[in-house]
Design a protein around this motif. Structure first.
Motif, PDB file in Angstrom:
ATOM      1  N   LYS A 123     -39.426 -76.962  13.353  1.00 15.82           N
ATOM      2  CA  LYS A 123     -40.829 -76.965  12.949  1.00 15.82           C
ATOM      3  C   LYS A 123     -41.593 -75.825  13.597  1.00 15.82           C
ATOM      4  CE  LYS A 123     -45.056 -79.785  13.136  1.00 15.82           C
ATOM      5  NZ  LYS A 123     -45.640 -81.080  13.566  1.00 15.82           N
ATOM      6  N   ASN A 124     -41.421 -75.651  14.903  1.00 13.92           N
ATOM      7  CA  ASN A 124     -42.157 -74.601  15.602  1.00 13.92           C
ATOM      8  C   ASN A 124     -41.702 -73.214  15.170  1.00 13.92           C
ATOM      9  OD1 ASN A 124     -43.775 -76.366  17.009  1.00 13.92           O
ATOM     10  ND2 ASN A 124     -42.547 -76.340  18.868  1.00 13.92           N
ATOM     11  N   GLU A 183     -44.123 -68.384   9.700  1.00 15.73           N
ATOM     12  CA  GLU A 183     -45.192 -68.451   8.691  1.00 15.73           C
ATOM     13  C   GLU A 183     -46.441 -67.727   9.172  1.00 15.73           C
ATOM     14  OE1 GLU A 183     -45.540 -72.638   7.987  1.00 15.73           O
ATOM     15  OE2 GLU A 183     -44.076 -72.615   6.349  1.00 15.73           O
ATOM     16  N   TYR A 184     -46.701 -67.792  10.483  1.00 12.60           N
ATOM     17  CA  TYR A 184     -47.829 -67.058  11.043  1.00 12.60           C
ATOM     18  C   TYR A 184     -47.621 -65.555  10.863  1.00 12.60           C
ATOM     19  CZ  TYR A 184     -50.870 -64.755  14.343  1.00 12.60           C
ATOM     20  OH  TYR A 184     -51.783 -63.893  14.901  1.00 12.60           O
ATOM     21  N   LEU A 185     -46.405 -65.065  11.155  1.00 12.31           N
ATOM     22  CA  LEU A 185     -46.104 -63.644  10.979  1.00 12.31           C
ATOM     23  C   LEU A 185     -46.319 -63.226   9.531  1.00 12.31           C
ATOM     24  CD1 LEU A 185     -42.818 -63.196  13.077  1.00 12.31           C
ATOM     25  CD2 LEU A 185     -45.179 -62.731  13.775  1.00 12.31           C
ATOM     26  N   LYS A 186     -45.819 -64.040   8.629  1.00  8.50           N
ATOM     27  CA  LYS A 186     -45.927 -63.737   7.199  1.00  8.50           C
ATOM     28  C   LYS A 186     -47.377 -63.714   6.740  1.00  8.50           C
ATOM     29  CE  LYS A 186     -44.243 -65.409   2.705  1.00  8.50           C
ATOM     30  NZ  LYS A 186     -43.365 -66.394   2.026  1.00  8.50           N
ATOM     31  N   ALA A 187     -48.132 -64.740   7.107  1.00 16.81           N
ATOM     32  CA  ALA A 187     -49.528 -64.850   6.672  1.00 16.81           C
ATOM     33  C   ALA A 187     -50.421 -63.779   7.297  1.00 16.81           C
ATOM     34  CB  ALA A 187     -50.061 -66.238   7.004  1.00 16.81           C
ATOM     35  N   SER A 188     -50.007 -63.281   8.465  1.00 18.84           N
ATOM     36  CA  SER A 188     -50.846 -62.324   9.196  1.00 18.84           C
ATOM     37  C   SER A 188     -50.449 -60.870   8.939  1.00 18.84           C
ATOM     38  CB  SER A 188     -50.774 -62.618  10.698  1.00 18.84           C
ATOM     39  OG  SER A 188     -51.207 -63.943  10.965  1.00 18.84           O
ATOM     40  N   GLY A 189     -49.519 -60.643   8.037  1.00 21.09           N
ATOM     41  CA  GLY A 189     -49.178 -59.283   7.646  1.00 21.09           C
ATOM     42  C   GLY A 189     -48.252 -58.533   8.572  1.00 21.09           C
ATOM     43  N   TYR A 190     -47.464 -59.256   9.379  1.00 19.09           N
ATOM     44  CA  TYR A 190     -46.504 -58.596  10.262  1.00 19.09           C
ATOM     45  C   TYR A 190     -45.272 -58.165   9.487  1.00 19.09           C
ATOM     46  CZ  TYR A 190     -49.242 -59.955  14.304  1.00 19.09           C
ATOM     47  OH  TYR A 190     -50.255 -60.082  15.209  1.00 19.09           O
ATOM     48  N   THR A 191     -44.607 -57.135   9.973  1.00 21.25           N
ATOM     49  CA  THR A 191     -43.402 -56.616   9.340  1.00 21.25           C
ATOM     50  C   THR A 191     -42.210 -56.779  10.277  1.00 21.25           C
ATOM     51  OG1 THR A 191     -44.709 -54.937   8.182  1.00 21.25           O
ATOM     52  CG2 THR A 191     -42.309 -54.632   8.249  1.00 21.25           C
ATOM     53  N   PRO A 192     -41.302 -57.703   9.994  1.00 27.39           N
ATOM     54  CA  PRO A 192     -40.094 -57.833  10.801  1.00 27.39           C
ATOM     55  C   PRO A 192     -39.223 -56.583  10.647  1.00 27.39           C
ATOM     56  CG  PRO A 192     -40.494 -59.847   9.563  1.00 27.39           C
ATOM     57  CD  PRO A 192     -41.400 -58.788   8.992  1.00 27.39           C
ATOM     58  N   ILE A 193     -38.716 -56.058  11.758  1.00 25.86           N
ATOM     59  CA  ILE A 193     -37.871 -54.864  11.734  1.00 25.86           C
ATOM     60  C   ILE A 193     -36.578 -55.126  12.510  1.00 25.86           C
ATOM     61  CG2 ILE A 193     -39.884 -53.344  11.570  1.00 25.86           C
ATOM     62  CD1 ILE A 193     -39.439 -52.664  14.563  1.00 25.86           C
ATOM     63  N   THR A 194     -35.664 -54.175  12.445  1.00 21.77           N
ATOM     64  CA  THR A 194     -34.431 -54.236  13.237  1.00 21.77           C
ATOM     65  C   THR A 194     -34.384 -53.004  14.135  1.00 21.77           C
ATOM     66  OG1 THR A 194     -33.069 -53.011  11.644  1.00 21.77           O
ATOM     67  CG2 THR A 194     -33.271 -55.414  11.336  1.00 21.77           C
ATOM     68  N   PHE A 195     -33.319 -52.885  14.910  1.00 21.90           N
ATOM     69  CA  PHE A 195     -33.197 -51.744  15.813  1.00 21.90           C
ATOM     70  C   PHE A 195     -33.038 -50.431  15.044  1.00 21.90           C
ATOM     71  CE2 PHE A 195     -32.510 -55.244  18.627  1.00 21.90           C
ATOM     72  CZ  PHE A 195     -33.068 -54.821  19.830  1.00 21.90           C
ATOM     73  N   ASP A 196     -32.557 -50.495  13.822  1.00 24.85           N
ATOM     74  CA  ASP A 196     -32.464 -49.294  12.995  1.00 24.85           C
ATOM     75  C   ASP A 196     -33.841 -48.705  12.711  1.00 24.85           C
ATOM     76  OD1 ASP A 196     -29.698 -49.407  12.807  1.00 24.85           O
ATOM     77  OD2 ASP A 196     -29.732 -50.600  10.974  1.00 24.85           O
ATOM     78  N   PHE A 251     -47.716 -67.730  21.174  1.00 24.37           N
ATOM     79  CA  PHE A 251     -46.957 -66.903  20.240  1.00 24.37           C
ATOM     80  C   PHE A 251     -47.837 -65.804  19.657  1.00 24.37           C
ATOM     81  CE2 PHE A 251     -45.173 -65.856  16.071  1.00 24.37           C
ATOM     82  CZ  PHE A 251     -43.848 -65.602  16.407  1.00 24.37           C
ATOM     83  N   LYS A 252     -49.066 -66.136  19.339  1.00 26.52           N
ATOM     84  CA  LYS A 252     -49.995 -65.146  18.800  1.00 26.52           C
ATOM     85  C   LYS A 252     -50.259 -64.036  19.813  1.00 26.52           C
ATOM     86  CE  LYS A 252     -52.301 -68.386  15.656  1.00 26.52           C
ATOM     87  NZ  LYS A 252     -53.561 -69.105  15.319  1.00 26.52           N
ATOM     88  N   GLU A 253     -50.300 -64.385  21.087  1.00 25.50           N
ATOM     89  CA  GLU A 253     -50.462 -63.365  22.133  1.00 25.50           C
ATOM     90  C   GLU A 253     -49.217 -62.476  22.191  1.00 25.50           C
ATOM     91  OE1 GLU A 253     -53.008 -62.664  23.879  1.00 25.50           O
ATOM     92  OE2 GLU A 253     -54.302 -64.395  23.635  1.00 25.50           O
ATOM     93  N   PHE A 254     -48.058 -63.072  22.019  1.00 27.05           N
ATOM     94  CA  PHE A 254     -46.803 -62.334  22.035  1.00 27.05           C
ATOM     95  C   PHE A 254     -46.800 -61.216  20.983  1.00 27.05           C
ATOM     96  CE2 PHE A 254     -43.772 -65.860  23.734  1.00 27.05           C
ATOM     97  CZ  PHE A 254     -44.154 -65.555  25.025  1.00 27.05           C
ATOM     98  N   VAL A 255     -47.219 -61.550  19.770  1.00 23.41           N
ATOM     99  CA  VAL A 255     -47.024 -60.613  18.657  1.00 23.41           C
ATOM    100  C   VAL A 255     -48.192 -59.669  18.416  1.00 23.41           C
ATOM    101  CG1 VAL A 255     -45.443 -62.169  17.488  1.00 23.41           C
ATOM    102  CG2 VAL A 255     -47.855 -62.280  16.920  1.00 23.41           C
TER     103      VAL A 255
END
Length: 258
Positions: A65-66, A72-85, A249-253
């Motif tokens: 759940k967490n 979902e927070y990342l998605k809704a807030s417009g974050y872009t998941p990336i990799t080391f590449d 978590f929000k502070e983290f990102v």
């Protein structure tokens, strides 16, 4: 007593994150790994997803759940998941964040399924798994078939946590721990392996020298953010665990301190 201990631990985490956010306005070490540039990229690390199953460390479990709420927070807030590449061109991404899992616990399969269900045109789910290669297929560890499927999906990038989770400040079997683990993962996925997570977070000058022969990046367990000027072999991270509330978590990102 357990409840009081948990509350105390949470309080310490709140204080820690507050100080981290304040002090990352400046270099954490003079002239070295962190720069005064307020641009910050968080590397969020997880170990196990789900409820505590009686093995490992209780606090390293993040419930389904967490984890879903965090993604979902990342998605809704417009974050872009990336990799080391993507790290070399990190400023091309809007609010970049790197999601990583350490070790290869079987529960990471749950994270894969959650991320898979979140895929949409406007949100490309990406994550990295640092696998202890010698444990592939063992009880409570991911199998080769699972690693292959996760990699083929385009969601997971497979990277090394060495072959046996050996302390790199003690071992002298670097070709096996670093080279063989990289080769095995490449054989399974058919893709580039360019990063390693130092087992137990331990490294020294000699370990870094050896890691440079095989990898472009080394992930420590030191807390903090990274940017283009961070030493690629001394990358900092932020551990997400059972005490990480959504507020923390929000502070983290938070990628920029403006």
């Amino acid at each position: 007593m357990k409840g009081k201990h948990g509350h105390y631990h949470l309080l310490l985490r709140v204080v820690f994150i507050s100080l981290l956010v304040i002090f990352t306005w400046k270099p954490m070490e003079p002239g070295a790994e962190e720069s005064a540039d307020p641009f910050r990229v968080p590397i969020l690390t997880y170990t196990a997803i789900g409820n505590y199953e009686g093995r490992g460390t209780t606090e390293l479990y993040v419930t389904d759940k967490n984890f879903k709420l965090q993604m979902e927070y990342l998605k809704a807030s417009g974050y872009t998941p990336i990799t080391f590449d993507d790290l070399q061109n990190v400023r091309k991404f809007n609010k970049p964040v790197l999601i990583a899992f350490i070790g290869g616990d079987q529960t990471v399969w749950k994270a894969y399924q959650i991320l898979q269900n979140m895929e949409e045109d406007e949100f490309q789910a990406k994550a990295t798994l640092f696998m202890i290669v010698g444990q592939i297929g063992e009880k409570n560890r991911l199998s080769e078939n699972q690693l292959k499927e996760m990699s083929d999906s385009g969601i997971f990038s497979m990277q090394s946590n060495t072959f046996t989770n050996a302390d790199l400040t003690v071992t002298n079997n670097f070709p096996h721990e670093l080279g063989d683990s990289k080769q095995k993962l490449t054989e399974i996925t058919g893709k580039k392996v360019n990063a390693i997570a130092y087992p137990l977070g331990k490294y020294d000058i000699n370990a870094v020298k050896e890691v440079k022969k095989y990898y472009q990046y080394g992930l420590t367990d030191s807390a903090g953010f990274v940017n283009e000027k961070t030493d690629p072999y001394k990358l900092r991270r932020l551990r997400v665990d059972v005490y990480t509330t959504l507020a923390l978590f929000k502070e983290f990102v938070h990628p920029r301190l403006e």
